[in-house]
Structure formats: C-alpha cells, structure tokens
Design an enzyme around this catalytic site. Sequence first.
Site, PDB file in Angstrom:
ATOM      1  N   HIS A   1      34.293  60.742  15.420  1.00 23.43           N
ATOM      2  CA  HIS A   1      34.542  61.998  14.706  1.00 23.43           C
ATOM      3  C   HIS A   1      33.319  62.924  14.703  1.00 23.43           C
ATOM      4  O   HIS A   1      33.376  64.071  15.163  1.00 23.43           O
ATOM      5  CB  HIS A   1      34.943  61.736  13.253  1.00 23.43           C
ATOM      6  CG  HIS A   1      36.211  60.966  13.099  1.00 23.43           C
ATOM      7  ND1 HIS A   1      37.198  60.949  14.050  1.00 23.43           N
ATOM      8  CD2 HIS A   1      36.673  60.178  12.084  1.00 23.43           C
ATOM      9  CE1 HIS A   1      38.203  60.195  13.639  1.00 23.43           C
ATOM     10  NE2 HIS A   1      37.899  59.723  12.454  1.00 23.43           N
TER      11      HIS A   1
ATOM     12  N   ARG B   1      26.640  71.737   8.294  1.00 18.14           N
ATOM     13  CA  ARG B   1      25.663  72.614   7.649  1.00 18.14           C
ATOM     14  C   ARG B   1      24.589  72.994   8.652  1.00 18.14           C
ATOM     15  O   ARG B   1      23.934  72.134   9.237  1.00 18.14           O
ATOM     16  CB  ARG B   1      25.036  71.926   6.433  1.00 18.14           C
ATOM     17  CG  ARG B   1      25.999  71.831   5.266  1.00 18.14           C
ATOM     18  CD  ARG B   1      25.378  71.142   4.059  1.00 18.14           C
ATOM     19  NE  ARG B   1      26.299  71.216   2.940  1.00 18.14           N
ATOM     20  CZ  ARG B   1      26.237  72.098   1.955  1.00 18.14           C
ATOM     21  NH1 ARG B   1      25.266  73.007   1.955  1.00 18.14           N
ATOM     22  NH2 ARG B   1      27.106  72.103   0.984  1.00 18.14           N
TER      23      ARG B   1
END
Length: 603
Positions: free
Chosen positions: A350, A456
């Site tokens: 992932h 982020r």
Amino acid sequence: MATICSTHCRSYPSLQPVSSPSSKLGHVPQHVTLSSSASKRFLAAKVSLKSQSDSNEVAVHTHQPQQSDGAATAAAVPVDIDTTQKLLNSELLSFTSAEESRAEASSYNNGNESVSITVVGASGDLAKKKIFPALFALYYEDCLPKHFTIFGYARSKMTDAELRTMVSKTLTCRIDKRENCGEKMDEFLKRCFYHSGQYDSQENFAALDKKLKEHENGKASNRLFYLSIPPNIFIDAVKCASSSASSGNGWTRVIVEKPFGRDSESSAALTKSLKQYLREDQIFRIDHYLGKELVENLSVLRFSNLIFEPLWSRQYIRNVQFIFSEDFGTEGRGGYFDNYGIIRDIMQNHLLQILALFAMETPVSLDAEDIRNEKVKVLRSMRPLELGTMVIGQYKSHTKGGVTYPAYTDDKTVPKDSLTPTFAAAALFIDNARWDGVPFLMKAGKALHKKGAEIRVQFRHVPGNLYNRTFGTDLDRATNELVIRVQPDEAIYLKINNKVPGLGMKLDRSHLNLHYAARYSKEIPDAYERLLLDAIEGERRLFIRSDELDAAWSLFTPVLKELEEKRVVPEYYPYGSRGPVGAHYLAARYNVRWGDLGIDMDQ
C-alpha cells in the site's frame, strides 16, 4: 459509453483480444486516423495499408487543405513498413475514429458480447463485504454491460437462493441514490448464481464453464475471475480456470489479491507459476489502495496544477511522510497477520505503491504502461531498507477508562512468543536527481490512537524569513505543509502562515482546505468499484506489473530476512497510544517531526 453508462460512469474501450505478438502489424483497421501538429504530423490523414508481397512499403495518402481554386491535392508517400510499425505504436495514431470506437464499445449493449464475473472464494469475508457490494454499486450506476452474469464459486455447499440471501445482507445504495434501491437490488440478485466446487478440480471448473455458457447464450464471452482466496491455492485455481473455464471467443482475465508472496523468492515463484497458465496482460494484481479517490487524484493534483509541479523536488520539499494507522488490533485475524506482519501487510504494498506514484517522473502519457514504467524507475532508484533505518513495535495490553484492551499475543490465534511487528516506521531514500537526500518516512501500525491514512509533504523553511522573530525558535511551526488525507473524511489542505486580523503583527498557521464532503455532494465510490470496472475495461494503470512487484520486494526482502533470522524484539507500546517512542527518535535523526502528532485540524 453513453449507450451503457450514465454520466456517472466511464466509457468502455475496445475489448477485442490482444493481437498476437508474432504478427508484424497485428490487426490494423483499414482506415487509421493520424493526429498531428503543423510541423511533422499529417493533418486529417487516412492511411491505406495494402498487402504487397514483394515490397516493404505502404502508401500513405494525405488529404491536404484545399487550394484557392477549390481543388484539393493528394500525395502518395512511400513509407517503410518498420517506420509504420513505430508510428502505430506511438501516440500519433488513433486506431479508430470516434464512430468506430462507439461501434466497438456498443458491442456489450447490442447483444454481441457478454461478461461473466466469477468470484472464487465467494463465501469469504472479502467477497461478502467488498466484492459483491462493489459489483452492485457498478450495476446501480449503469456501469456494467447489458449482458452480465455473476457467479460465486467456493467449496461451501450453497444454492443460488442461499447465495442471494447472503449477498443481500451487505448491499447498500449510495446516499444520493436511494430511489428504487430495493428494485435494483432484486434485479441485481437475479444475475447472481452459485457453483460449489474444489479449487483444484478441473472437473468442477468444467461444470462451471458449462453453466457460464448457458447464461452467455451463444454470445461472445468475456470472463473475469476474482481470486478471493488464500495465496497457497492461487495456482491450483488459476490452472483449473485457465484449462477448463476460460473464454473460447473473448478475453479471460484474473484478479489476484495480495499478498503476492512473502519475499522476493516466493513472489518470483508465484509469478512464474501464474505465467504458466496466463499471459502477463491477463493478470491483474490488485492493491485496493491504488483505487482510493485521493490516491488516484495524486497525479491530477501534481501534473495539472502549475503551482505544484515546480515545487515537487528536493529543492523545495524537506521530507514526505506516508502514514497508516488503525485504532484496532488483529481481533481474530491474528493467524493470518502473524504470518506476514505489518511490513508485508501494509508497507511493502500500500504505502510503497503510493510513494512510487508520488515520486515518479512525468509519464509520456496516461497509458498504463507509461505510468507503470515510471513507477518502476522510482522503485529501482531506491536504497534497500536496513535495520538501522527502521523501528518495529508490537502493541501490549492497556487499561483506559476502566476498559482493558488486549495485547497482540492475547489473541488466541497468535503464538504467545510471537515477535511479529504490529507497528513499523522506516526512512527510505530515492537516489535520483529529483529526490536525492529527501527522507521519505513511512509509518504503519495497529491499535494506535486513531484510524487514518495520509500523505504529508513538508516544505523547506523560507530562507531569510523576515518573520522568524515572530515564530520564535520553532521554525517547524512556520513550515508549509501539504496534507492529502486518503481516509477517512477525505481532504486536501495546505498549511500556510497568515496574519491574524488586527492592529498588531501576530501570525498564525491557517489552512487552505478542500474538504471533499463539503465540496462534493456525490458519495465517493469504494476503491473496489473503480478497480473492478478497470479490470472489466482492461485498464491496467492501477494494477501492479510483475517487474514492479520484483522491484518492491527487492527493497524489503533483506531487512525482513534479517528481522526474522536475528529474532529482533519489537518495542512494546500500549494499545491505543501513538506508537513506540523509537519512531520519534527515528524521525528526529533526519530532523523531521511526524506531522500527525501535532496540533492539527484533523486531530
């Protein structure tokens, strides 16, 4: 395709079988449209390819703009056949006109073709909770062909009626699509059937083939098999489906669920075995995170907004963080999880796939192979992980608010002496010109303080910032940060410094926020809906290619083997906490502060 799909759905491309590579040109339409620029491309050209046994040339007839007297000129230019082949493989050629594309696409709806979808492992949780609901959502949105059939296949004894009852318990309609929901469900369930059989029985799959043909009713058949089964029986099921239940006059595709092996060796062996029965273009290795809305939006955000692409490099980005957290433990799935751990279960697939999409160079086009080529380049440019750049942890029992939460080893399906990590943090580096020296930090864990997945991007400090005195010594508070919240409550927001209204000079940190629930009224589709539709269409962009898988495993296999051979003891952290303290020290080593641990709009 307008005749099949509503405005909510995409158009189907041509679904003809792939031409044999042994053919020099394969099948070429009689008329080929050339898209061109003024300098080197033909304008509104038609290419007429004529068979010439004694020549390697074809005649290209170009229609030139009309002369002032109204006459049109035409020129026949000899073109070498090898040059033509290169043109055919480039984006200069559109193999079919808009009219031809619509004609080919409408073959599903005009009765020429059918699609049969077989969910192998239909009685399992994944099939019940994700696959069947996703198929129903596609049906509700008019995204499935007119002639489609869904078969469940598993070892459990079950009738068609029992399958429909089981499936009906998990079907839901969109929040904004409630009308006729019950009627649509009934219509969908009538298309669902069941066949019981062993996964390694060619006889059982031959019986399934017979049932599929009855429902296909003589139409050209296209068959999709979804392997929702444990990896140790993949090969048996593929062998039987390929030899006894594949389509004789259409395409056959197989969706394979992770895990794709446990390391480089087992993954390579799995790929080799699959390719004994399937071509690479028939294998769709699914990673459902690639189907999530915010992940698919990554390339749009970067490549279609001028303000981002110039900043997307080591010159402006200080670090990038990929964070995955769950607020629950294994809860009975410990038997499966203990064999893989958080690194194999989340990080190697992932998070690494998202990283590759994030960091790749601009692809030549949006074609699946062009995108996957760039992702492979990123993976091959990365340094293999080492123990020194990683922290592992395992959650322990913790009592909070009078409630006692269990430790990982309290799970009855987990060995009491298990050292399998339920948390991992790592620093990765890409050794290329764009990203040299930029730390890419990954963090994934179970039984943490919240559930979420986000990217982020922390930008560098402003050189010679005039307002440093206002921010004090903590320059990190003045750093711009782009946050892409993949789940839950999808959002994209940019942290900026702003003056607080008033007579004084006081600054605060504000957010330019795109909150999906507030901006878009339409409910976001589940990732499995997008990926199932892609598989039906033959779109491979969000599926994993074999060389991509090899490159991913090569990064993680050495450190995984070292962890297991040395029996490295994980750092223990309380259930419901923010994870091991060691993760903070790892980030601090690279002058980074984890972005999800501060005071933020999403806390």
